[in-house]
Design an enzyme around this catalytic site. Structure first.
Site, PDB file in Angstrom:
ATOM      1  N   ASP A  61       0.815  -1.200   0.000  1.00  0.00           N
ATOM      2  CA  ASP A  61       0.000   0.000   0.000  1.00  0.00           C
ATOM      3  C   ASP A  61       0.862   1.268   0.000  1.00  0.00           C
ATOM      4  O   ASP A  61       1.942   1.308   0.577  1.00  0.00           O
ATOM      5  CB  ASP A  61      -0.891  -0.005   1.245  1.00  0.00           C
ATOM      6  CG  ASP A  61      -1.879   1.135   1.282  1.00  0.00           C
ATOM      7  OD1 ASP A  61      -2.725   1.200   0.380  1.00  0.00           O
ATOM      8  OD2 ASP A  61      -1.784   1.969   2.202  1.00  0.00           O
ATOM      9  N   GLU A  80       1.188  -0.455  -5.148  1.00  0.00           N
ATOM     10  CA  GLU A  80       0.155   0.549  -5.400  1.00  0.00           C
ATOM     11  C   GLU A  80       0.899   1.882  -5.516  1.00  0.00           C
ATOM     12  O   GLU A  80       1.145   2.562  -4.533  1.00  0.00           O
ATOM     13  CB  GLU A  80      -0.861   0.602  -4.262  1.00  0.00           C
ATOM     14  CG  GLU A  80      -2.043   1.503  -4.579  1.00  0.00           C
ATOM     15  CD  GLU A  80      -2.457   2.391  -3.410  1.00  0.00           C
ATOM     16  OE1 GLU A  80      -3.467   3.104  -3.558  1.00  0.00           O
ATOM     17  OE2 GLU A  80      -1.778   2.415  -2.375  1.00  0.00           O
TER      18      GLU A  80
END
Length: 649
Positions: free
Chosen positions: A328, A381
């Protein structure tokens, strides 16, 4: 490099990869590697481990708290009074250890940390394997050993064929809101059958879970973690989650976890100011404070933090057999000024905005992961134009093997939200992604982030009347499946969830009682299975020879036509996408061979809620068109994607 410890007794796990060891007091070698940032299996040493020691069965507790004056183990077994259970500091290592005999599984415990300033903190175990359900915050003793894994065949199959040349179609799921029973969470074991069977039947190849690591606040969706080594107790115990993963693998589904190594939450029982000092976040408040999310950033210049984070990544791949991690907020880690205004960040030693320590961490992370788990998925990401995110580290890359294509996602959603009459003026948003699609190994994401915070659900983003909304969404999904790159869709998108996603309630499954929602659901299922069958749509996802334009230029009618090819170049599929609600008869396209072509899939078929404008067998003529030696005339359905293949190969 993989380090083995010959002074320990190895325990080989049936069906598993890697070796677990009997935990004991950390050796000098353990401590050396840990302080160097090179101990990648701290979960075998730190935390609470069931052992036989001092002639008794009990639990060995080991903790890093270098600045603590005193550390005690407290729990329900000593009425939360730690005077009799003071931990012993191992030399000058900053590591504390204590063996307590007679403790049972699921007993509650915390560390009572006495700081140099006389403060007393009660902290959950940073390496604890299990925790109380929120709002309670204690760790629980739990032995991870003994789960009877049955996924050996799956793991061997994954090693036999590189993921790059396999279909990858990911169903992104939040376990707490996919489906509920009487308003309550489904358990890991219930999900192991209901969710797994559903995703498999829908034609997905992988499930990606929003973070399952323990977290105190449901509204964080798991992205503000306190227990990095603990599967959330919301849904069961660690063996229950192992059962979930095992069932996924036995039935043919890969499992990807969202993982958050950039920042952690400020809750007092977590990592913040762990021993009375900013141990995990570092002393520089400008770097440590994450104002955007109200969290604390990890200090990537601290070697012990590197050992902690890399060990955590390996922990899920090793002990839980996870197939990959979606990392993330990579952009936030890459740039010191990401999401920060003037005066809120400090440049690096060269005066730049790059976070050099975070970059070094990610490179090391990926090198270690792929050394031990070559078939793993390490997905970034990353939302900027940082080069070579999926390039190997020895060529200057970050070392991931996949990256979310956020540029594609932003462009196509902006394009699809337009009234079709205006789309001809934004044709580049439809075609630009093809120009850079081979610069990285991309996954095309339509994720949870696009259906929250006022952005509207996917179906509600679509313009037009009720029918056109569904037709637009079918077109988007068909275009996505045809575009080079692996695929990801967030739950609810497959049947046209109208409301934005809410983590506190189930998806609106009752919508399947309505005709167009049921037909969209059928469409997505059959499109997914069609994708899996057609090698041309995935085998050369990362090679330029797998794609060829036929006509990218028809902006006036908002139509694009292209080919996807398999490794056997005789196996190809022609895709035509019409982004207007206009039916066009006698539309000519160029084709490479003078044979008959068959319509193998059409988003406008009536069974999917379309208008039923389809094509039968189409015969090519010796008329060159679109730089192709042959061409054919066909019917172009409104707001639709059509797939053609040679009728006889």
């Amino acid at each position: 490099m993989i380090f083995y410890y010959p002074h320990r007794n190895p325990i080989h796990k049936k069906g598993g990869i890697g070796i677990s060891y009997l935990p004991q007091i950390p050796s000098e070698y353990d401590l050396y590697l840990f302080h160097q940032g090179n101990h990648f299996n701290i979960y075998q040493v730190f935390g609470a481990h069931r052992v036989e020691a001092e002639g008794a069965s009990g639990v060995r507790f080991t903790l890093w708290a270098p600045n603590a004056r005193d550390v005690r183990v407290v729990g329900n077994f000593n009425k939360w009074q730690g005077q009799a259970h003071c931990m012993k500091k191992i030399g000058q290592s900053g590591v504390w250890s204590l063996f307590i005999p007679g403790l049972k599984d699921e007993e509650l415990y915390k560390y009572e940390i006495h700081t140099p300033r006389g403060e007393v903190y009660l902290k959950a175990d940073p390496c604890g394997f299990f925790a109380e359900s929120r709002p309670s915050t204690a760790s629980k003793i739990f032995s991870l050993a003994g789960y009877p894994w049955q996924d050996g065949s799956w793991r061997q199959e994954q090693s036999a064929c590189p993921v790059y040349e396999r279909p990858v179609n990911i169903y992104e799921v939040h376990l707490g809101s996919w489906r509920r029973k009487n308003g309550c969470f489904l358990s890991y074991r219930e999900l192991a059958h209901q969710l797994v069977d559903y995703a498999l039947g829908m034609g997905y190849t992988h499930i990606e879970l929003l973070p399952v690591m323990e977290h105190p606040y449901d509204g964080s969706w798991g992205y503000q973690t306190t227990g990095y080594f603990a599967a959330s107790s919301r849904y069961g115990n660690p063996h229950d989650f192992m059962y979930f993963v095992d069932q996924c693998h036995q039935k043919g589904l890969g499992v990807i976890l969202d993982w958050v190594p950039g920042h952690f939450c400020r809750d007092s029982h977590g990592l913040i100011n762990f021993d009375g000092t900013p141990l995990y976040e570092g002393p520089d408040s400008l770097r440590a404070d994450n104002q955007q999310w109200g969290t604390r950033n990890f200090n990537f210049s601290q070697p012990e933090v590197i050992s902690f984070l890399i060990s955590n990544a390996l922990f899920w791949l090793d002990l839980y057999h996870i197939d990959g991690l979606r990392v993330d907020a990579v952009a936030f880690m890459l740039y010191l000024n990401f999401g920060r205004g003037p005066g809120q960040w400090v440049p690096n030693v060269y005066g730049g905005r790059e976070n050099l320590e975070a970059i070094a961490f990610m490179k090391k992370l990926n090198e270690v992961v792929f050394d031990r788990f070559p078939q793993a998925l390490m997905i970034a990401e990353e939302s900027t134009a940082w080069p070579r995110v999926t390039g190997p580290t020895y060529l200057g890359g970050l070392g991931y093997n996949y990256k979310w294509n956020m540029g594609w996602m932003n462009d196509i959603l902006k394009y699809m939200e337009m009234d079709p009459v205006h789309r001809k003026w934004a044709h580049q948003q439809l075609t630009f992604s093809f120009m850079y699609t081979y610069s990285e190994n991309f996954i095309l994401p339509l994720s949870h982030d696009e259906v929250v915070h006022g952005k509207k659900s996917l179906i509600n983003k679509m313009p037009g009347d009720y029918w056109q909304k569904f037709a637009n969404l079918r077109t988007l999904y068909g275009y996505m499946m045809a575009h080079p790159g692996k695929k990801l869709l967030f739950m609810g998108g497959e049947f046209g969830q109208f409301l934005e996603w809410q983590e506190y309630q189930s998806l609106d499954w009752h919508l399947l009682d309505y005709d167009l929602h049921q037909k969209l659901h059928c469409y997505v299922r059959e499109l997914n299975h069609f994708y899996q069958r057609e090698k041309s749509l995935w085998q050369l996802d990362h090679h330029g020879e797998g794609f060829q334009w036929i006509d990218p230029h028809n902006n006036n009618q908002s139509i694009i036509t292209f080919m996807r090819k398999a490794r056997d170049l005789r196996d190809f599929t022609i895709i035509l996408c019409n982004f207007t609600p206009v039916l066009r008869e006698g539309y000519r396209i160029g084709v490479p061979q003078g044979v008959a072509y068959r319509e193998v899939f059409n988003s406008d078929w009536e069974i999917y809620g379309g208008s039923g404008q389809n094509n039968g067998i189409l015969r090519a003529e010796k008329i060159s068109w679109h730089n192709q030696p042959f061409s054919l005339e066909m019917k172009i359905p409104p707001l639709a994607v059509v797939f053609l293949k040679p009728a006889v190969r």
